[in-house]
Design a protein around this motif. Structure first.
Motif, short mmCIF file in Angstrom:
data_model
loop_
_atom_site.label_atom_id
_atom_site.label_comp_id
_atom_site.label_asym_id
_atom_site.label_seq_id
_atom_site.Cartn_x
_atom_site.Cartn_y
_atom_site.Cartn_z
N ARG A 152 -38.93 -6.53 -24.22
CA ARG A 152 -37.54 -6.91 -24.24
C ARG A 152 -36.90 -6.84 -22.86
O ARG A 152 -36.08 -7.68 -22.50
CB ARG A 152 -36.80 -5.98 -25.21
CG ARG A 152 -35.40 -6.44 -25.53
CD ARG A 152 -34.77 -5.47 -26.52
NE ARG A 152 -33.49 -6.00 -26.93
CZ ARG A 152 -33.26 -6.49 -28.13
NH1 ARG A 152 -34.20 -6.53 -29.03
NH2 ARG A 152 -32.05 -6.95 -28.41
N VAL A 153 -37.25 -5.82 -22.08
CA VAL A 153 -36.48 -5.58 -20.86
C VAL A 153 -37.25 -5.70 -19.54
O VAL A 153 -36.65 -5.94 -18.50
CB VAL A 153 -35.81 -4.19 -20.88
CG1 VAL A 153 -34.90 -4.06 -22.08
CG2 VAL A 153 -36.84 -3.08 -20.86
N GLY A 201 -32.33 -5.28 -8.92
CA GLY A 201 -32.12 -6.32 -9.92
C GLY A 201 -33.35 -6.60 -10.78
O GLY A 201 -33.39 -7.58 -11.49
N ARG A 202 -34.36 -5.73 -10.69
CA ARG A 202 -35.54 -5.91 -11.54
C ARG A 202 -35.84 -4.63 -12.31
O ARG A 202 -35.45 -3.53 -11.89
CB ARG A 202 -36.76 -6.29 -10.71
CG ARG A 202 -36.77 -7.75 -10.28
CD ARG A 202 -38.00 -8.07 -9.48
NE ARG A 202 -39.20 -8.30 -10.29
CZ ARG A 202 -39.49 -9.46 -10.87
NH1 ARG A 202 -38.66 -10.47 -10.77
NH2 ARG A 202 -40.61 -9.61 -11.56
N THR A 203 -36.52 -4.81 -13.41
CA THR A 203 -36.88 -3.65 -14.23
C THR A 203 -38.39 -3.48 -14.23
O THR A 203 -39.12 -4.41 -14.55
CB THR A 203 -36.41 -3.87 -15.68
OG1 THR A 203 -35.00 -4.06 -15.66
CG2 THR A 203 -36.73 -2.65 -16.54
N LEU A 204 -38.82 -2.27 -13.84
CA LEU A 204 -40.23 -1.93 -13.94
C LEU A 204 -40.42 -1.12 -15.22
O LEU A 204 -39.78 -0.08 -15.41
CB LEU A 204 -40.67 -1.10 -12.73
CG LEU A 204 -42.06 -0.46 -12.85
CD1 LEU A 204 -43.15 -1.53 -12.72
CD2 LEU A 204 -42.26 0.63 -11.82
N GLY A 205 -41.28 -1.60 -16.09
CA GLY A 205 -41.58 -0.84 -17.29
C GLY A 205 -42.82 0.00 -17.05
O GLY A 205 -43.83 -0.51 -16.57
N ILE A 206 -42.74 1.31 -17.33
CA ILE A 206 -43.95 2.13 -17.27
C ILE A 206 -44.28 2.50 -18.71
O ILE A 206 -43.47 3.10 -19.40
CB ILE A 206 -43.74 3.40 -16.42
CG1 ILE A 206 -43.34 3.02 -14.99
CG2 ILE A 206 -45.01 4.25 -16.41
CD1 ILE A 206 -43.19 4.20 -14.05
N VAL A 207 -45.47 2.11 -19.14
CA VAL A 207 -45.81 2.32 -20.54
C VAL A 207 -47.07 3.17 -20.63
O VAL A 207 -47.93 3.13 -19.76
CB VAL A 207 -45.99 0.95 -21.27
CG1 VAL A 207 -47.20 0.21 -20.75
CG2 VAL A 207 -46.07 1.13 -22.76
#
Lengths: 332, 329
Positions: free
Chosen positions: A217-218, A33-39
Motif C-alpha cells: 500500500r505505501v 518524499g519516498r517511503t522505504l518499507g522494511i519487511v
C-alpha cells in the motif's frame, strides 16, 4: 540529496547466553518524499535497525555508518544525535497506549517535544500541539489535547502518536509497525494519513512492518530482512511482480489471495514457510534461510552453507538479492 | 467523587468500630479486674464494689461497649453522689494508673511521636529514594551491588542494636550530641533536631533499606517502559527522561507504602521511643501494656487505627492525583 544513507550497519548485544548479532551489515538509502518499507518476521532485525538509526539502542554495540543529511550519527556525541531526535527524525511506535506516557495529557506530551527543540513558550508549544492534532484528523483538537492517552480510542491514539512525531516538522519519520495494533479500517486511515503527509511535506519515511499488505500500500522501495541481514532489495513493483529471493517468494505465497480461489478451488490453501526463524544466538552457517529454503531442499548447494551470500544486483533496475542458488543468481 | 468519599468515610468508621470492639473484648477476657486496678492494691472489697458500680462494670458487655463508644462522641458522667465525675468529649476514660484522662495523656505525648515519625519519614524517604534511584541508574555496577548489600545489612539489624551503636559512638565516644531528650520544636528548633536526629536515623534505617530496594526495582521497571523510549525518541535530555518520565510512575508504589508506614508510626514507635526514653505515645503504650492499663491501651489502639485508615484514604486520593487513570469519572 539522499536524506538518510545507511551503510554496513551492525548491531550486537552481549547477553547472558552470548553475543546476539541482531543486525549484520545492512545498507539502504531513504530519499525525501519516498517511503522505504522494511519487511521481515519477528527477530529479523527490522526494529533493531530503526532504533539504531535513531540512536535509541542502549547497551548495544552499533557499528557502520548512518549518515543523516550529511551528519554521521554512529560515534557522534550523544548530544548531536539527541538534537536530531524528535526534531529532524521522529519515530512512531507500534502500540501508542504503552508508548505514550499515561500520566501526562496528549497536549503536554506533544508540547514538551516542541519546547525542548525550539525553546518555545508553554503557550506557543500548546498551540502547536493543538494545531498538529488537528492536522492528523483529530476532531476538537483543542479539547482533546487536554485529555490523557487512556481517554483516546486506539486509532485516535495512533494519530496522536503521529502528531507527536510531526510536531517539530521532521524530515524523516520512522514508523515501527504503526498500524499493527489497529483494526483494518482504522489501519487504512492511518496509512493514508501518513502517505498524505509524505506527499504534502516531502517526508522521507521508513515503514517497518511484517505485513506485506502494508508494504504494497505505501512503500516505494522495499528491503526484506531475514535473520539480521537484508536478503532482497528492490522497488516495490519489482518485488511484488518478480521476487528474486526464495524467502520473499515464500512471504508472498503465504499471503491470502482473493483471486486464487476460482481455478484451484479449495486446494489454494495458504502456503506457509516451513520451520521457524533462525536463532540469533547460534544462526545457521552460510545463508540464514537455507534450513527453510525450498531451493536448497530441492538442490543443495555448497555455496548456501559456506558463507553468508552477499546482496548482489540481479536486475538492471537495481533489484538486489542475497541468494547464490543458480536458479536465482543466473543472469536475467 | 462525593459519593466515593462518603463510602470511604463510612468504611473507615466501620473499621474503627470493629477494631474498637475486638480490643474491648480482649480486655474483657483478661483475668485482671479493672475495678481492682483502678482502686489500687490495698483497696477494701466494699470500695472495690463501689468502684465497680461507679465504672459501670456490672452492666452486660454490650452495654459497656455501647457506653464506651458513645462516650467518645458525647462525653460521659460516671458514678453517683459525691463520686460523680464528668468526662467531656472526646472521652476515652481515665487511666487506671494515674487517674488522668486518657485523651490528655495521649495528647501530651503526641507531639513527640509526630516529631519522631515525620522526621524519620523524611530521613527514610530521602535515603531510600536516593539510594534506590542511584542503584537503578547504575544497575549491576559495583556501586549498585555495594548499595544493595548495604540495604540488606540495614534491614537485618534490629532497631535496638542500631540505637545502642549510635548512642555509644555518637554520644558516648565522640560526644557530638547530648543524650536524646525531647525538646519541643516551637521552643528550640535546633535542639529539636539535635535531640531527635539519632532516634530518626534509628527508626528510619531499616525502612530506608526497604524503600531503596523497592525504588530500585520500580525505577528499573519504569525505565524499560515504552513511554520512556518515546521520551528519548522525542529528543528530551536524559535528566528529563529519567526525572520526569521515569521517576514519577516509579514513585506511585513508594507513595502507597509511605502512607501506610507513616500512618502506623504517628501513633508511636514503641521500641525506639523506649530506647531513647522519648516521652511519646509509643512509650506510653509500652508502659500501659505492662500495667494492663486498659483505657490507655484502648485509646492508643484506636488512635493508631485511625491514623492508618485515614492515611490509607489520603494515599488513595493522592493516587488519583498522581495517576490520571485512577481518577474517578
Amino acid at each position: 540529496m539522499t536524506l538518510l544513507q545507511v551503510r554496513d550497519l551492525a548491531v550486537e548485544f552481549s547477553t547472558a547466553e552470548g553475543l546476539v548479532r541482531a543486525v549484520k551489515g545492512v545498507d539502504f538509502d531513504v530519499e525525501r518524499g519516498r517511503t522505504l518499507g522494511i519487511v521481515g518476521e519477528s527477530g529479523s532485525g527490522k526494529s533493531v535497525t530503526s532504533l539504531a538509526v535513531m540512536g535509541l539502542h542502549r547497551g548495544a554495540e552499533v557499528t557502520g555508518s548512518v549518515d543523516f543529511d550529511g551528519t554521521e550519527l554512529i560515534g557522534a556525541p550523544d548530544e548531536t544525535v539527541r538534537r536530531l531526535r524528535g526534531r529532524r527524525m521522529a519515530m512512531i511506535f507500534q502500540d501508542a497506549l504503552t508508548a505514550l506516557h499515561p500520566y501526562f495529557t496528549i497536549g503536554d506530551q506533544i508540547a514538551e517535544a516542541h519546547r525542548e527543540h525550539f525553546g518555545s513558550s508553554r503557550r506557543t508549544a500548546w498551540a502547536r500541539a493543538v494545531e498538529v492534532l488537528g492536522d492528523v484528523g483529530i476532531p476538537e483538537p483543542a479539547r482533546r489535547a487536554g485529555e490523557y492517552p487512556h481517554q483516546f480510542s486506539g486509532g485516535m491514539r495512533q494519530r496522536a502518536m503521529i502528531a507527536l512525531a510531526l510536531s517539530c516538522e521532521p524530515e524523516l519519520i520512522i514508523a515501527d509497525e504503526p498500524t499493527t495494533a489497529l483494526d483494518v479500517t482504522v489501519q487504512a486511515q492511518v496509512l493514508d494519513l501518513l502517505m498524505k503527509l509524505k506527499e504534502e511535506r516531502g517526508l522521507g519515511i521508513i515503514m517497518i512492518t511484517h505485513d506485506l499488505g502494508v508494504i504494497a500500500r505505501v512503500a516505494d522501495d522495499v528491503l526484506v530482512m531475514y535473520g539480521g541481514s537484508a536478503v532482497e532489495q528492490a522497488d516495490a513493483d519489482a518485488l511484488f511482480t518478480a521476487p528474486r529471493h526464495p524467502y520473499t517468494r515464500g512471504l508472498l505465497d503465504s499471503l491470502p489471495r482473493l483471486d486464487a480461489g476460482g481455478a484451484q478451488g479449495e486446494e489454494a490453501a495458504l502456503r506457509a514457510i516451513p520451520g521457524s526463524p533462525p536463532s540469533l544466538l547460534s544462526p545457521p552457517a552460510g545463508c540464514a534461510f537455507h534450513p527453510r529454503c525450498p531451493l536448497y531442499a530441492a538442490a543443495p548447494q555448497a555455496a548456501c552453507t559456506d558463507a553468508r551470500p552477499p546482496l548482489v544486483q540481479v536486475a538492471p533496475s537495481g533489484h538486489r538479492s542475497a541468494c547464490v542458488h543458480p536458479e536465482v543468481a543466473s543472469p536475467c | 467523587m462525593i459519593g466515593y468519599l462518603v463510602r470511604r468515610l463510612l468504611g473507615i468508621a466501620g473499621t474503627l468500630l470493629v477494631i474498637c470492639a475486638i480490643t474491648f473484648v480482649i480486655f474483657y477476657l483478661l483475668p485482671t479486674d479493672p475495678a481492682v486496678m483502678f482502686c489500687g492494691k490495698d483497696c477494701p472489697p466494699d470500695r472495690v464494689a463501689q468502684v465497680r458500680q461507679q465504672m459501670g462494670l456490672n452492666a452486660p458487655l454490650v452495654v459497656q461497649f455501647a457506653r464506651y463508644v458513645l462516650a467518645i462522641f458525647a462525653g460521659r458522667t460516671m458514678g453517683t453522689g459525691q463520686y460523680v465525675v464528668h468526662c467531656g468529649f472526646p472521652c476515652f476514660g481515665y487511666s487506671f494508673q494515674s487517674g488522668a484522662p486518657v485523651w490528655d495523656l495521649i495528647m501530651n505525648r503526641l507531639p513527640t511521636s509526630v516529631s519522631l515519625a515525620i522526621g524519620a519519614a523524611v530521613v527514610w524517604v530521602l535515603l531510600g529514594l536516593g539510594v534506590g534511584v542511584v542503584s537503578a541508574l547504575r544497575k549491576n555496577s559495583w556501586v549498585d551491588r555495594t548499595l544493595m548489600v548495604a540495604t540488606i545489612g540495614a534491614a537485618a539489624v534490629p532497631v535496638y542494636f542500631t540505637a545502642m551503636i549510635l548512642l555509644y559512638v555518637v554520644v558516648v565516644l565522640l560526644g557530638w550530641l547530648p543524650f536524646p531528650s525531647y525538646v519541643a520544636f516551637t521552643s528550640d528548633p535546633v535542639g529539636w533536631v539535635q535531640n531527635l536526629i539519632l532516634p530518626w536515623i534509628t527508626l528510619a534505617l531499616a525502612t530506608a533499606a526497604m524503600y531503596a530496594r523497592m525504588t530500585r526495582s520500580s525505577v528499573i521497571e519504569t525505565l524499560a517502559e515504552p513511554f520512556v523510549r518515546t521520551a528519548r525518541a522525542k529528543g528530551l535530555c536524559e535528566r528529563k527522561v529519567v526525572g520526569k518520565h521515569g521517576l514519577r510512575p516509579a514513585l506511585t508504589a513508594v507513595a502507597t507504602m509511605l502512607g501506610m508506614d507513616l500512618g502506623s508510626l504517628l501513633a508511636g514507635a514503641m521500641i525506639t521511643e523506649s530506647l531513647f526514653s522519648l516521652p511519646g505515645v509509643g512509650k506510653l503504650f509500652a508502659d500501659s501494656l505492662h500495667k494492663a492499663d486498659q483505657p490507655v491501651v484502648m485509646g492508643i489502639t484506636l488512635l493508631a487505627s485511625f491514623f492508618i485508615v485515614t492515611s490509607n484514604l489520603v494515599v488513595d486520593l493522592l493516587y488519583a492525583w498522581i495517576d490520571p487513570r485512577a481518577r474517578l469519572s
